[in-house]
Design a protein around this motif. Sequence first.
Motif, PDB file in Angstrom:
ATOM      1  N   GLY A  13       0.810  -1.213   0.000  1.00 17.91           N
ATOM      2  CA  GLY A  13       0.000   0.000   0.000  1.00 17.91           C
ATOM      3  C   GLY A  13       0.840   1.258   0.000  1.00 17.91           C
ATOM      4  O   GLY A  13       0.541   2.227  -0.703  1.00 17.91           O
ATOM      5  N   ILE A  14       1.911   1.241   0.789  1.00 15.69           N
ATOM      6  CA  ILE A  14       2.816   2.390   0.825  1.00 15.69           C
ATOM      7  C   ILE A  14       3.478   2.576  -0.539  1.00 15.69           C
ATOM      8  O   ILE A  14       3.569   3.702  -1.043  1.00 15.69           O
ATOM      9  CB  ILE A  14       3.855   2.209   1.942  1.00 15.69           C
ATOM     10  N   ALA A  15       3.932   1.494  -1.141  1.00 15.38           N
ATOM     11  CA  ALA A  15       4.579   1.582  -2.451  1.00 15.38           C
ATOM     12  C   ALA A  15       3.613   2.093  -3.519  1.00 15.38           C
ATOM     13  O   ALA A  15       3.975   2.965  -4.331  1.00 15.38           O
ATOM     14  CB  ALA A  15       5.146   0.229  -2.849  1.00 15.38           C
ATOM     15  N   LEU A  16       2.399   1.586  -3.531  1.00 17.29           N
ATOM     16  CA  LEU A  16       1.422   2.038  -4.525  1.00 17.29           C
ATOM     17  C   LEU A  16       1.056   3.507  -4.331  1.00 17.29           C
ATOM     18  O   LEU A  16       0.883   4.248  -5.306  1.00 17.29           O
ATOM     19  CB  LEU A  16       0.167   1.165  -4.457  1.00 17.29           C
ATOM     20  N   ASN A  17       0.941   3.929  -3.086  1.00 20.52           N
ATOM     21  CA  ASN A  17       0.651   5.335  -2.827  1.00 20.52           C
ATOM     22  C   ASN A  17       1.821   6.225  -3.219  1.00 20.52           C
ATOM     23  O   ASN A  17       1.606   7.352  -3.676  1.00 20.52           O
ATOM     24  CB  ASN A  17       0.285   5.550  -1.357  1.00 20.52           C
ATOM     25  N   ALA A  18       3.045   5.747  -3.057  1.00 20.29           N
ATOM     26  CA  ALA A  18       4.212   6.525  -3.475  1.00 20.29           C
ATOM     27  C   ALA A  18       4.220   6.707  -4.991  1.00 20.29           C
ATOM     28  O   ALA A  18       4.506   7.805  -5.492  1.00 20.29           O
ATOM     29  CB  ALA A  18       5.494   5.850  -3.009  1.00 20.29           C
ATOM     30  N   VAL A  19       3.882   5.660  -5.711  1.00 20.97           N
ATOM     31  CA  VAL A  19       3.812   5.752  -7.173  1.00 20.97           C
ATOM     32  C   VAL A  19       2.689   6.699  -7.592  1.00 20.97           C
ATOM     33  O   VAL A  19       2.875   7.563  -8.466  1.00 20.97           O
ATOM     34  CB  VAL A  19       3.621   4.349  -7.797  1.00 20.97           C
ATOM     35  N   TYR A  23       3.045  10.283  -9.618  1.00 17.80           N
ATOM     36  CA  TYR A  23       2.287  10.551 -10.847  1.00 17.80           C
ATOM     37  C   TYR A  23       1.429  11.805 -10.701  1.00 17.80           C
ATOM     38  O   TYR A  23       1.334  12.622 -11.627  1.00 17.80           O
ATOM     39  CB  TYR A  23       1.408   9.348 -11.189  1.00 17.80           C
ATOM     40  N   ALA A  24       0.799  11.969  -9.527  1.00 20.95           N
ATOM     41  CA  ALA A  24      -0.043  13.145  -9.307  1.00 20.95           C
ATOM     42  C   ALA A  24       0.796  14.425  -9.296  1.00 20.95           C
ATOM     43  O   ALA A  24       0.368  15.461  -9.824  1.00 20.95           O
ATOM     44  CB  ALA A  24      -0.812  12.997  -8.001  1.00 20.95           C
ATOM     45  N   VAL A  25       1.991  14.360  -8.718  1.00 21.42           N
ATOM     46  CA  VAL A  25       2.852  15.548  -8.688  1.00 21.42           C
ATOM     47  C   VAL A  25       3.311  15.909 -10.092  1.00 21.42           C
ATOM     48  O   VAL A  25       3.314  17.089 -10.469  1.00 21.42           O
ATOM     49  CB  VAL A  25       4.058  15.318  -7.740  1.00 21.42           C
ATOM     50  N   THR A  26       3.697  14.903 -10.882  1.00 15.19           N
ATOM     51  CA  THR A  26       4.179  15.205 -12.229  1.00 15.19           C
ATOM     52  C   THR A  26       3.071  15.723 -13.140  1.00 15.19           C
ATOM     53  O   THR A  26       3.347  16.482 -14.065  1.00 15.19           O
ATOM     54  CB  THR A  26       4.831  13.975 -12.882  1.00 15.19           C
ATOM     55  N   SER A  27       1.842  15.334 -12.861  1.00 16.70           N
ATOM     56  CA  SER A  27       0.746  15.837 -13.696  1.00 16.70           C
ATOM     57  C   SER A  27       0.143  17.128 -13.144  1.00 16.70           C
ATOM     58  O   SER A  27      -0.741  17.710 -13.771  1.00 16.70           O
ATOM     59  CB  SER A  27      -0.342  14.769 -13.843  1.00 16.70           C
ATOM     60  N   GLY A  28       0.618  17.563 -11.970  1.00 15.69           N
ATOM     61  CA  GLY A  28       0.187  18.853 -11.450  1.00 15.69           C
ATOM     62  C   GLY A  28      -1.104  18.850 -10.660  1.00 15.69           C
ATOM     63  O   GLY A  28      -1.643  19.917 -10.376  1.00 15.69           O
ATOM     64  N   PHE A  36      -2.841  11.289  -1.560  1.00 14.03           N
ATOM     65  CA  PHE A  36      -1.979  10.105  -1.592  1.00 14.03           C
ATOM     66  C   PHE A  36      -0.891  10.182  -0.525  1.00 14.03           C
ATOM     67  O   PHE A  36      -0.537   9.175   0.088  1.00 14.03           O
ATOM     68  CB  PHE A  36      -1.361   9.915  -2.973  1.00 14.03           C
ATOM     69  N   ALA A  37      -0.349  11.372  -0.304  1.00 13.26           N
ATOM     70  CA  ALA A  37       0.666  11.535   0.744  1.00 13.26           C
ATOM     71  C   ALA A  37       0.060  11.272   2.120  1.00 13.26           C
ATOM     72  O   ALA A  37       0.688  10.620   2.965  1.00 13.26           O
ATOM     73  CB  ALA A  37       1.248  12.940   0.681  1.00 13.26           C
ATOM     74  N   PHE A  38      -1.150  11.742   2.352  1.00 11.55           N
ATOM     75  CA  PHE A  38      -1.825  11.515   3.633  1.00 11.55           C
ATOM     76  C   PHE A  38      -2.048  10.025   3.876  1.00 11.55           C
ATOM     77  O   PHE A  38      -1.784   9.520   4.972  1.00 11.55           O
ATOM     78  CB  PHE A  38      -3.157  12.270   3.661  1.00 11.55           C
ATOM     79  N   VAL A  39      -2.505   9.319   2.867  1.00 16.46           N
ATOM     80  CA  VAL A  39      -2.744   7.882   3.005  1.00 16.46           C
ATOM     81  C   VAL A  39      -1.434   7.141   3.232  1.00 16.46           C
ATOM     82  O   VAL A  39      -1.365   6.226   4.063  1.00 16.46           O
ATOM     83  CB  VAL A  39      -3.500   7.328   1.771  1.00 16.46           C
ATOM     84  N   ALA A  40      -0.388   7.531   2.544  1.00 10.62           N
ATOM     85  CA  ALA A  40       0.916   6.880   2.724  1.00 10.62           C
ATOM     86  C   ALA A  40       1.438   7.105   4.138  1.00 10.62           C
ATOM     87  O   ALA A  40       1.948   6.173   4.773  1.00 10.62           O
ATOM     88  CB  ALA A  40       1.914   7.394   1.694  1.00 10.62           C
ATOM     89  N   VAL A  41       1.304   8.313   4.651  1.00 12.75           N
ATOM     90  CA  VAL A  41       1.741   8.591   6.022  1.00 12.75           C
ATOM     91  C   VAL A  41       0.925   7.771   7.009  1.00 12.75           C
ATOM     92  O   VAL A  41       1.464   7.212   7.974  1.00 12.75           O
ATOM     93  CB  VAL A  41       1.652  10.101   6.323  1.00 12.75           C
ATOM     94  N   TYR A  42      -0.377   7.670   6.785  1.00  9.65           N
ATOM     95  CA  TYR A  42      -1.232   6.861   7.653  1.00  9.65           C
ATOM     96  C   TYR A  42      -0.790   5.397   7.641  1.00  9.65           C
ATOM     97  O   TYR A  42      -0.703   4.762   8.694  1.00  9.65           O
ATOM     98  CB  TYR A  42      -2.688   6.975   7.217  1.00  9.65           C
ATOM     99  N   LEU A  43      -0.487   4.865   6.477  1.00  7.86           N
ATOM    100  CA  LEU A  43      -0.041   3.474   6.386  1.00  7.86           C
ATOM    101  C   LEU A  43       1.309   3.264   7.069  1.00  7.86           C
ATOM    102  O   LEU A  43       1.535   2.223   7.690  1.00  7.86           O
ATOM    103  CB  LEU A  43       0.015   3.032   4.926  1.00  7.86           C
ATOM    104  N   VAL A  44       2.192   4.234   6.969  1.00 10.58           N
ATOM    105  CA  VAL A  44       3.480   4.137   7.653  1.00 10.58           C
ATOM    106  C   VAL A  44       3.273   4.120   9.159  1.00 10.58           C
ATOM    107  O   VAL A  44       3.892   3.327   9.884  1.00 10.58           O
ATOM    108  CB  VAL A  44       4.420   5.289   7.228  1.00 10.58           C
TER     109      VAL A  44
END
Length: 54
Positions: A13-19, A23-28, A36-44
Amino acid sequence: MNRRRLRPLYLAGIALNAVAFAYAVTSGTWLYAAAFAFVAVYLVVRLRMLSADR
């Protein structure tokens, strides 16, 4: 589900959220990136809680 089986799920889950975050950052789309960052932090945090219970 036991702890041994939950650890790979949290890591996946952390890896998928990082990807998705990258992608969201590169597309603006900063709102999606923040979500996605919030969910990744929650999973960590949950993974750390799982590891600390041993």
